[in-house]
Design a protein around this motif. Sequence first.
Motif, mmCIF file in Angstrom:
data_model
loop_
_atom_site.group_PDB
_atom_site.id
_atom_site.type_symbol
_atom_site.label_atom_id
_atom_site.label_comp_id
_atom_site.label_asym_id
_atom_site.label_seq_id
_atom_site.Cartn_x
_atom_site.Cartn_y
_atom_site.Cartn_z
ATOM 1 N N HIS A 176 8.079 5.116 -6.738
ATOM 2 C CA HIS A 176 7.482 5.949 -6.322
ATOM 3 C C HIS A 176 8.381 7.000 -5.226
ATOM 4 C CE1 HIS A 176 4.714 8.377 -3.549
ATOM 5 N NE2 HIS A 176 4.111 8.699 -4.754
ATOM 6 N N ALA A 177 9.094 6.163 -4.271
ATOM 7 C CA ALA A 177 9.999 6.607 -3.536
ATOM 8 C C ALA A 177 11.141 7.210 -4.084
ATOM 9 C CB ALA A 177 10.555 5.656 -2.373
ATOM 10 N N ILE A 178 11.723 6.742 -5.083
ATOM 11 C CA ILE A 178 13.073 7.311 -5.764
ATOM 12 C C ILE A 178 12.620 8.530 -6.398
ATOM 13 C CG2 ILE A 178 14.450 7.003 -7.790
ATOM 14 C CD1 ILE A 178 14.521 4.222 -6.740
ATOM 15 N N THR A 179 11.291 8.560 -7.226
ATOM 16 C CA THR A 179 10.977 9.753 -7.968
ATOM 17 C C THR A 179 10.818 11.037 -7.223
ATOM 18 O OG1 THR A 179 9.966 8.260 -9.711
ATOM 19 C CG2 THR A 179 9.208 10.620 -9.578
ATOM 20 N N ASN A 180 10.308 10.652 -5.844
ATOM 21 C CA ASN A 180 9.843 11.944 -4.925
ATOM 22 C C ASN A 180 10.905 11.997 -4.033
ATOM 23 O OD1 ASN A 180 6.982 12.501 -5.758
ATOM 24 N ND2 ASN A 180 6.829 10.558 -5.594
ATOM 25 N N GLY A 181 12.151 11.588 -4.052
ATOM 26 C CA GLY A 181 13.116 12.168 -3.222
ATOM 27 C C GLY A 181 13.280 11.159 -1.691
ATOM 28 N N VAL A 182 12.461 10.169 -1.455
ATOM 29 C CA VAL A 182 12.440 9.573 -0.346
ATOM 30 C C VAL A 182 13.635 8.514 -0.320
ATOM 31 C CG1 VAL A 182 11.136 8.036 1.252
ATOM 32 C CG2 VAL A 182 9.974 9.717 -0.412
ATOM 33 N N ILE A 183 14.005 8.125 -1.345
ATOM 34 C CA ILE A 183 15.192 7.168 -1.482
ATOM 35 C C ILE A 183 16.153 8.097 -2.521
ATOM 36 C CG2 ILE A 183 16.028 4.948 -2.323
ATOM 37 C CD1 ILE A 183 13.287 3.925 -1.546
ATOM 38 N N VAL B 260 1.019 -1.265 -0.048
ATOM 39 C CA VAL B 260 0.033 0.081 -0.044
ATOM 40 C C VAL B 260 0.970 1.202 0.111
ATOM 41 C CG1 VAL B 260 -1.978 1.266 0.984
ATOM 42 C CG2 VAL B 260 -1.820 -1.107 1.301
ATOM 43 N N ASN B 261 0.680 2.136 -1.097
ATOM 44 C CA ASN B 261 1.368 3.285 -1.081
ATOM 45 C C ASN B 261 0.875 4.538 -0.686
ATOM 46 O OD1 ASN B 261 3.589 4.962 -1.903
ATOM 47 N ND2 ASN B 261 2.454 5.477 -4.061
ATOM 48 N N HIS B 262 1.421 5.290 -0.042
ATOM 49 C CA HIS B 262 0.905 6.753 0.539
ATOM 50 C C HIS B 262 1.339 7.565 -0.601
ATOM 51 C CE1 HIS B 262 1.119 4.913 4.489
ATOM 52 N NE2 HIS B 262 0.131 5.660 4.643
ATOM 53 N N ILE B 263 0.169 8.084 -1.495
ATOM 54 C CA ILE B 263 0.444 8.884 -2.612
ATOM 55 C C ILE B 263 1.354 10.082 -2.241
ATOM 56 C CG2 ILE B 263 -0.681 10.043 -4.609
ATOM 57 C CD1 ILE B 263 -3.024 7.700 -4.259
ATOM 58 N N ASN B 264 0.785 10.739 -1.295
ATOM 59 C CA ASN B 264 1.552 12.191 -0.790
ATOM 60 C C ASN B 264 2.718 11.879 -0.102
ATOM 61 O OD1 ASN B 264 0.498 11.607 1.746
ATOM 62 N ND2 ASN B 264 -0.813 13.315 1.892
ATOM 63 N N LEU B 265 2.942 10.743 0.287
ATOM 64 C CA LEU B 265 4.342 10.295 0.995
ATOM 65 C C LEU B 265 4.189 10.713 2.532
ATOM 66 C CD1 LEU B 265 6.945 12.222 -1.395
ATOM 67 C CD2 LEU B 265 6.331 9.753 -1.209
ATOM 68 N N VAL B 266 3.151 11.181 2.919
ATOM 69 C CA VAL B 266 2.834 11.430 4.417
ATOM 70 C C VAL B 266 2.416 9.932 5.076
ATOM 71 C CG1 VAL B 266 1.686 12.747 6.194
ATOM 72 C CG2 VAL B 266 2.403 13.780 3.962
ATOM 73 N N TRP C 7 -2.990 0.255 -4.033
ATOM 74 C CA TRP C 7 -2.409 -0.842 -3.941
ATOM 75 C C TRP C 7 -1.150 -0.688 -5.206
ATOM 76 C CZ3 TRP C 7 -2.582 -4.462 -0.219
ATOM 77 C CH2 TRP C 7 -3.584 -4.481 0.281
ATOM 78 N N VAL C 8 -0.038 -1.133 -5.069
ATOM 79 C CA VAL C 8 1.122 -1.229 -5.926
ATOM 80 C C VAL C 8 2.022 -2.651 -5.565
ATOM 81 C CG1 VAL C 8 1.071 1.389 -6.019
ATOM 82 C CG2 VAL C 8 2.374 0.177 -4.396
ATOM 83 N N THR C 9 2.743 -2.677 -6.462
ATOM 84 C CA THR C 9 3.743 -3.743 -6.458
ATOM 85 C C THR C 9 4.986 -3.162 -5.666
ATOM 86 O OG1 THR C 9 4.832 -3.095 -8.690
ATOM 87 C CG2 THR C 9 3.065 -4.836 -8.661
#
Length: 140
Positions: A76-83, A50-56, A67-69
Motif C-alpha cells: 500500500h505504501a509503495i503503490t501510493n508513493g510513500v515508499i 493497522v493501515n491508514h487507508i488515506n495515508l494520513v 487490519w492488514v499483513t
Amino acid sequence: MLQEIILRLDTHRQGYLTACLMKDGLQHRTLVHRLVADAFLDKVEGADEVNHINLVKHDNRVANLEWVTRKQNHRHAITNGVIRMGADCANAKLTREQVREIRSLRRNGQTTVSLGRQYGISSGGITRICQNRLYADPVY
C-alpha cells in the motif's frame, strides 16, 4: 482499586498519534490507531498491522483503518508513493531507461559481467534486474 487515567496525547516521531495511559501507577504509550482498531474493527487472521487507508497518520477514524499483513501494508505504501522503489528511490544507481537497456541487451546475448562493467554494478545486480527482483516496476 485500579486507577486508570489517560494522561495525554502526543505525536510519535514517525507522525502517528499516541496516547499516554496510566494503569496501576505505570505509564504505557500506545498508538491511537491500534486502540481504535482493537476496539472497533474485527481482527483478521494473520493481519497484525493497522493501515491508514488515506495515508494520513493522524486520521484515526474507524472508516480510515483496516487490519492488514506487513506485506499488504508495505505494498500500500509503495503503490501510493510513500515508499519509493527502483529508479524512483533517492539511492538508485540506474535510471528507468538504463534498466530497459540492460534487460534488452541481456536478452540479446550480452553477458552479465560485461553489462555490469558497462553500468558500474555487479553481475549479480544485472542478474537480479533481469529476473525482475531489482527495479521490479512493470513499467521498465
